[in-house]
Design an enzyme around this catalytic site. Structure first.
Site, PDB file in Angstrom:
ATOM      1  N   SER A 142       0.956  -1.384   0.075  1.00  0.00           N
ATOM      2  CA  SER A 142      -0.019   0.127  -0.155  1.00  0.00           C
ATOM      3  C   SER A 142       0.760   1.512  -0.391  1.00  0.00           C
ATOM      4  O   SER A 142       2.303   0.736  -0.140  1.00  0.00           O
ATOM      5  CB  SER A 142      -0.792  -0.262   0.933  1.00  0.00           C
ATOM      6  OG  SER A 142      -1.196   1.130   1.275  1.00  0.00           O
ATOM      7  N   TYR A 155      -1.517  -1.004  10.252  1.00  0.00           N
ATOM      8  CA  TYR A 155      -1.963  -0.981   8.884  1.00  0.00           C
ATOM      9  C   TYR A 155      -0.454  -0.687   7.728  1.00  0.00           C
ATOM     10  O   TYR A 155      -0.034  -1.191   7.116  1.00  0.00           O
ATOM     11  CB  TYR A 155      -3.159  -0.323   8.683  1.00  0.00           C
ATOM     12  CG  TYR A 155      -3.426  -0.394   7.157  1.00  0.00           C
ATOM     13  CD1 TYR A 155      -4.322  -1.945   6.840  1.00  0.00           C
ATOM     14  CD2 TYR A 155      -3.015   0.528   6.202  1.00  0.00           C
ATOM     15  CE1 TYR A 155      -4.403  -2.056   5.210  1.00  0.00           C
ATOM     16  CE2 TYR A 155      -3.004   0.304   4.526  1.00  0.00           C
ATOM     17  CZ  TYR A 155      -3.818  -1.233   4.445  1.00  0.00           C
ATOM     18  OH  TYR A 155      -3.768  -1.410   3.112  1.00  0.00           O
TER      19      TYR A 155
HETATM   20  P1  NAD Z   1     -11.605  -6.123   0.683  1.00  0.00           P
HETATM   21  O1  NAD Z   1     -11.853  -6.506   1.608  1.00  0.00           O
HETATM   22  O2  NAD Z   1     -12.660  -5.965  -1.069  1.00  0.00           O
HETATM   23  O3  NAD Z   1     -10.527  -7.887  -0.348  1.00  0.00           O
HETATM   24  C1  NAD Z   1      -9.922  -7.888   0.613  1.00  0.00           C
HETATM   25  C2  NAD Z   1     -10.023 -10.221   1.001  1.00  0.00           C
HETATM   26  O4  NAD Z   1      -9.343 -11.014   2.120  1.00  0.00           O
HETATM   27  C3  NAD Z   1     -11.270 -10.046   1.399  1.00  0.00           C
HETATM   28  O5  NAD Z   1     -12.221 -11.369   0.241  1.00  0.00           O
HETATM   29  C4  NAD Z   1     -11.678 -11.486   2.682  1.00  0.00           C
HETATM   30  O6  NAD Z   1     -12.237 -11.835   3.292  1.00  0.00           O
HETATM   31  C5  NAD Z   1     -10.007 -11.727   2.596  1.00  0.00           C
HETATM   32  N1  NAD Z   1      -9.458 -12.111   3.590  1.00  0.00           N
HETATM   33  C6  NAD Z   1      -9.001 -11.160   4.916  1.00  0.00           C
HETATM   34  N2  NAD Z   1      -8.377 -11.722   5.953  1.00  0.00           N
HETATM   35  C7  NAD Z   1      -8.475 -13.008   4.941  1.00  0.00           C
HETATM   36  C8  NAD Z   1      -7.881 -14.322   5.826  1.00  0.00           C
HETATM   37  N3  NAD Z   1      -7.029 -14.754   7.118  1.00  0.00           N
HETATM   38  N4  NAD Z   1      -8.238 -15.035   5.155  1.00  0.00           N
HETATM   39  C9  NAD Z   1      -8.442 -15.488   3.931  1.00  0.00           C
HETATM   40  N5  NAD Z   1      -8.766 -14.419   3.165  1.00  0.00           N
HETATM   41  C10 NAD Z   1      -8.816 -13.199   3.830  1.00  0.00           C
HETATM   42  O7  NAD Z   1     -10.197  -5.671  -0.336  1.00  0.00           O
HETATM   43  P2  NAD Z   1      -9.213  -5.256  -1.382  1.00  0.00           P
HETATM   44  O8  NAD Z   1      -9.395  -3.470  -0.758  1.00  0.00           O
HETATM   45  O9  NAD Z   1      -9.939  -5.323  -2.266  1.00  0.00           O
HETATM   46  O10 NAD Z   1      -7.690  -5.460  -0.709  1.00  0.00           O
HETATM   47  C11 NAD Z   1      -7.563  -5.703  -1.768  1.00  0.00           C
HETATM   48  C12 NAD Z   1      -5.516  -5.248  -0.666  1.00  0.00           C
HETATM   49  O11 NAD Z   1      -5.425  -4.209  -0.860  1.00  0.00           O
HETATM   50  C13 NAD Z   1      -5.681  -5.320   0.726  1.00  0.00           C
HETATM   51  O12 NAD Z   1      -4.478  -5.728   1.396  1.00  0.00           O
HETATM   52  C14 NAD Z   1      -5.537  -3.800   0.967  1.00  0.00           C
HETATM   53  O13 NAD Z   1      -4.420  -3.747   2.599  1.00  0.00           O
HETATM   54  C15 NAD Z   1      -5.278  -3.215  -0.523  1.00  0.00           C
HETATM   55  N6  NAD Z   1      -4.375  -2.008  -0.278  1.00  0.00           N
HETATM   56  C16 NAD Z   1      -6.513  -1.454  -0.667  1.00  0.00           C
HETATM   57  C17 NAD Z   1      -6.289  -0.131  -1.262  1.00  0.00           C
HETATM   58  C18 NAD Z   1      -8.168   0.109  -0.552  1.00  0.00           C
HETATM   59  O14 NAD Z   1      -7.987   1.173  -1.329  1.00  0.00           O
HETATM   60  N7  NAD Z   1      -8.811  -0.404  -1.034  1.00  0.00           N
HETATM   61  C19 NAD Z   1      -5.384   0.587  -0.636  1.00  0.00           C
HETATM   62  C20 NAD Z   1      -3.999  -0.012  -0.722  1.00  0.00           C
HETATM   63  C21 NAD Z   1      -3.899  -0.996  -0.817  1.00  0.00           C
END
Ligand code: NAD
Length: 254
Positions: A142, A155
């Site tokens: 991130s 985080y």
């Molecule tokens: P999201 O919540 O839509 O998807 C995350 C998925 O991870 C979910 O389906 C959840 O069930 C799964 N998950 C969580 N804990 C788990 C576990 N212990 N075992 C198995 N699965 C698990 O999130 P997103 O926004 O698509 O984020 C995806 C990645 O991108 C994350 O690592 C997040 O930190 C990173 N990220 C997101 C953003 C943003 O703005 N959305 C920005 C920077 C980084």
């Protein structure tokens, strides 16, 4: 679509049931990959499988549980014969400064975001080393791993550590043809961010704030991140390993 950039490849994608992970899975499948979705949410996994189409298998795993992860990679080998690509995308978010974060919460965030990526990398890399096939590992960190965003210490730390994990693996497996790269997304409108908006005191104001804190003055799209992953996953950039790519609308460039 033109060229199938991942034809014959097998990709394991954690967090593949939602948001960025699901979009990565869709793009990889459209480019000819067989896709293993690893997520703890079975209902969303089955929905994602239906949406994406053929060549998809789902594995309901908690990535913080080593036995679960080990069993999943063994089943992936049975289902598809190998693993060429791992995308560590599962992650959770919770706000809090050091004094606002209780220890259980701290450990939970590090367990999912960091330990989970470690465990999946361990078993995916072992499979790649065993097959002497090389491979590509992509960690979704991130912008919060590059800049200390206020009020979200656990985080931020988990994502900074994920960048280091990528660089360590890149160095250690360079001669095994396992390339390890890191994508650092900026804010992307996914269920994770929607939840932050929905639970805010003033959702409309929060949406405005979250959409206007960077040079491009908007949130990102899961597709932007999926394409960054595709570039690291296919064979077009064999010299790229240990790279850290910001895809954040200019947030960390200032
Ligand atoms: P999201 O919540 O839509 O998807 C995350 C998925 O991870 C979910 O389906 C959840 O069930 C799964 N998950 C969580 N804990 C788990 C576990 N212990 N075992 C198995 N699965 C698990 O999130 P997103 O926004 O698509 O984020 C995806 C990645 O991108 C994350 O690592 C997040 O930190 C990173 N990220 C997101 C953003 C943003 O703005 N959305 C920005 C920077 C980084």
């Amino acid at each position: 679509m033109g060229e199938l950039r991942l034809n014959g490849k097998v990709a394991a994608i954690t967090g593949g049931a939602s948001g960025i992970g699901k979009e990565v899975a869709l793009l990889f499948q459209r480019h000819g990959a067989c896709v293993a979705l690893l997520d703890r949410d079975l209902e969303k996994l089955n929905q994602a499988k239906e949406e994406i189409g053929g060549g998809v298998e789902v594995f309901c795993v908690d990535i913080t549980d080593e036995a679960d992860v080990q069993a999943a990679f063994s089943k992936i080998k049975t289902a598809f014969g190998k693993v060429d690509i791992l995308v560590n995308c599962a992650g959770i978010f919770a706000p809090g400064t050091v004094t606002e974060t209780d220890f259980v919460q701290w450990k939970r965030i590090l367990a999912v975001n960091l330990d989970g990526a470690f465990l999946c990398s361990k078993y995916a890399a072992a499979a790649m080393l065993g097959a002497k096939s090389g491979g590509a590992i992509i960690n979704i960190a991130s912008e919060a791993g590059l800049a200390a965003i206020a009020g979200q210490t656990a985080y931020n730390v988990s994502k900074a550590a994920m960048i280091s994990l990528s660089q360590c693996m890149a160095v250690d497996y360079a001669l095994d043809s396992i390339r390890v790269n890191c994508v650092c997304p900026g804010r992307v409108l996914t269920p994770l961010v929607q939840h932050i908006i929905d639970t805010a005191e003033n959702p409309a104001e929060t949406l405005r704030e979250l959409s206007s804190d960077r040079p491009v003055m908007r949130m990102g799209n899961p597709r932007d991140i999926a394409y960054a992953c595709l570039h690291f996953a296919d064979d077009s950039m064999p010299y790229a390993t240990g790279a850290v790519l910001s895809v954040d609308g200019g947030y960390t460039a200032r």
